[in-house]
Write a protein that holds these residues in place. Structure first.
Motif, mmCIF file in Angstrom:
data_model
loop_
_atom_site.group_PDB
_atom_site.id
_atom_site.type_symbol
_atom_site.label_atom_id
_atom_site.label_comp_id
_atom_site.label_asym_id
_atom_site.label_seq_id
_atom_site.Cartn_x
_atom_site.Cartn_y
_atom_site.Cartn_z
ATOM 1 N N ARG A 55 -34.320 97.347 30.078
ATOM 2 C CA ARG A 55 -33.809 98.684 30.120
ATOM 3 C C ARG A 55 -32.192 98.466 30.283
ATOM 4 N N ASP A 56 -31.426 99.356 30.006
ATOM 5 C CA ASP A 56 -29.941 99.627 30.193
ATOM 6 C C ASP A 56 -29.933 101.003 30.983
ATOM 7 N N GLY A 57 -29.829 100.562 32.328
ATOM 8 C CA GLY A 57 -29.979 101.778 33.311
ATOM 9 C C GLY A 57 -31.274 102.506 33.235
ATOM 10 N N GLU A 58 -31.392 103.690 32.767
ATOM 11 C CA GLU A 58 -32.617 104.474 32.645
ATOM 12 C C GLU A 58 -33.090 104.474 31.214
ATOM 13 N N THR A 59 -32.303 103.768 30.354
ATOM 14 C CA THR A 59 -32.929 103.951 28.742
ATOM 15 C C THR A 59 -33.652 102.606 28.640
ATOM 16 N N VAL A 60 -34.742 102.782 27.929
ATOM 17 C CA VAL A 60 -35.661 101.740 27.683
ATOM 18 C C VAL A 60 -35.365 101.026 26.257
ATOM 19 N N LEU A 61 -34.820 99.781 26.390
ATOM 20 C CA LEU A 61 -34.526 99.458 25.050
ATOM 21 C C LEU A 61 -35.330 98.729 24.120
ATOM 22 N N GLY A 62 -36.489 98.253 24.710
ATOM 23 C CA GLY A 62 -37.539 97.364 24.195
ATOM 24 C C GLY A 62 -38.577 96.900 25.095
ATOM 25 N N LEU A 63 -39.364 96.455 24.409
ATOM 26 C CA LEU A 63 -40.652 95.936 25.370
ATOM 27 C C LEU A 63 -41.310 94.355 24.767
ATOM 28 N N ALA A 64 -42.010 93.772 25.828
ATOM 29 C CA ALA A 64 -42.809 92.792 25.342
ATOM 30 C C ALA A 64 -44.277 92.710 26.076
ATOM 31 N N SER A 65 -45.410 92.736 25.331
ATOM 32 C CA SER A 65 -46.442 92.871 25.975
ATOM 33 C C SER A 65 -47.212 91.517 25.599
ATOM 34 N N TYR A 66 -47.821 91.138 26.913
ATOM 35 C CA TYR A 66 -48.566 89.788 26.903
ATOM 36 C C TYR A 66 -49.717 89.686 27.700
ATOM 37 N N SER A 67 -50.677 88.595 27.465
ATOM 38 C CA SER A 67 -51.647 88.489 28.091
ATOM 39 C C SER A 67 -51.740 86.806 28.166
ATOM 40 N N ARG A 68 -52.850 86.694 29.211
ATOM 41 C CA ARG A 68 -52.963 85.190 29.537
ATOM 42 C C ARG A 68 -54.332 84.721 28.656
ATOM 43 N N LEU A 69 -54.224 83.680 28.161
ATOM 44 C CA LEU A 69 -55.333 82.967 27.211
ATOM 45 C C LEU A 69 -56.028 81.838 27.811
ATOM 46 N N TRP A 70 -57.045 81.496 27.928
ATOM 47 C CA TRP A 70 -57.615 80.472 28.420
ATOM 48 C C TRP A 70 -58.964 80.041 27.580
ATOM 49 N N PRO A 71 -59.066 78.920 27.277
ATOM 50 C CA PRO A 71 -58.381 77.486 27.669
ATOM 51 C C PRO A 71 -57.317 77.417 26.462
ATOM 52 N N ALA A 72 -56.129 76.939 27.024
ATOM 53 C CA ALA A 72 -55.009 76.615 26.102
ATOM 54 C C ALA A 72 -55.284 74.906 25.711
ATOM 55 N N ALA A 73 -54.683 74.270 26.525
ATOM 56 C CA ALA A 73 -54.920 72.724 26.085
ATOM 57 C C ALA A 73 -55.958 72.326 27.353
ATOM 58 N N GLY A 74 -56.983 71.839 27.025
ATOM 59 C CA GLY A 74 -57.761 71.019 28.074
ATOM 60 C C GLY A 74 -58.158 72.742 28.867
ATOM 61 N N ALA A 75 -58.014 72.613 30.046
ATOM 62 C CA ALA A 75 -58.272 73.732 31.109
ATOM 63 C C ALA A 75 -56.969 74.467 31.376
ATOM 64 N N ASP A 76 -56.037 74.154 30.483
ATOM 65 C CA ASP A 76 -54.671 74.898 30.953
ATOM 66 C C ASP A 76 -54.803 76.317 30.415
ATOM 67 N N THR A 77 -53.745 77.304 30.971
ATOM 68 C CA THR A 77 -53.752 78.614 30.574
ATOM 69 C C THR A 77 -52.252 78.915 29.676
ATOM 70 N N SER A 78 -52.505 79.720 28.483
ATOM 71 C CA SER A 78 -51.180 80.022 27.953
ATOM 72 C C SER A 78 -50.754 81.500 27.920
ATOM 73 N N LEU A 79 -49.627 81.682 27.952
ATOM 74 C CA LEU A 79 -49.430 83.100 27.907
ATOM 75 C C LEU A 79 -48.961 83.571 26.539
ATOM 76 N N TYR A 80 -49.569 84.579 25.968
ATOM 77 C CA TYR A 80 -49.930 84.804 24.712
ATOM 78 C C TYR A 80 -48.860 86.405 24.508
ATOM 79 N N LEU A 81 -47.993 86.366 23.714
ATOM 80 C CA LEU A 81 -47.043 87.289 23.366
ATOM 81 C C LEU A 81 -47.732 88.241 22.178
ATOM 82 N N LYS A 82 -48.089 89.421 22.552
ATOM 83 C CA LYS A 82 -48.695 90.023 21.431
ATOM 84 C C LYS A 82 -47.780 90.886 20.752
#
Length: 146
Positions: A55-82
């Motif tokens: 945001r810039d003040g009240e104006t929304v400029l953009g977005l990012a949507s993400y989810s967590r994924l499991w398993p990533a490496a071994g038993a790790d979790t990753s954040l996935y940017l959709k």
């Protein structure tokens, strides 16, 4: 000044409008997203995703949507940017970089071992951004959709 914050239920309408803009960007019709589906996906007892808004003040400029994924490496979790999207009037102002920086912080706070995403090969602007951020494409995966 770009400020990044987690979307709240009060942001459902602007998220809906931006989803229509995203559809149009990818060649579809600019039809806003269904408010009920957005509420369920983002603000139900078990949300499917999290949205960050720039945001810039009240104006929304953009977005990012993400989810967590499991398993990533071994038993790790990753954040996935959709989805990473900056509205046309706000492009080339550092909004995408600010969203990516906040995504990295979110991944750290959530204990994720990495941040992952895909990019369309016919989107040179996005590919240039990721290269400028020092990220190289991972060549070990093929993306499928059924």
């Amino acid at each position: 000044m770009v400020e990044i914050s987690k979307a709240t239920e009060a942001d459902v309408e602007v998220i809906s409008v931006i989803l229509g803009e995203i559809e149009e960007y990818y060649g579809g019709e600019n039809i806003p997203g269904d408010l009920g589906q957005i509420r369920t996906a983002l603000f139900s007892e078990q949300p499917a995703a999290t949205v960050l808004l720039a945001r810039d003040g009240e104006t929304v400029l953009g977005l990012a949507s993400y989810s967590r994924l499991w398993p990533a490496a071994g038993a790790d979790t990753s954040l996935y940017l959709k989805e990473l999207y900056v509205r046309e009037a706000a492009r080339r102002r550092g909004v995408a970089r600010a969203l990516m920086a906040e995504l990295r912080k979110a991944a750290g706070r959530l204990g994720c071992s990495r941040l992952e995403w895909t990019a369309d090969t016919d989107n040179p602007t996005a590919l240039a951004l990721y290269e400028a951020l020092g990220v190289t494409p991972h060549q070990g995966k093929i993306f499928y959709r059924a």
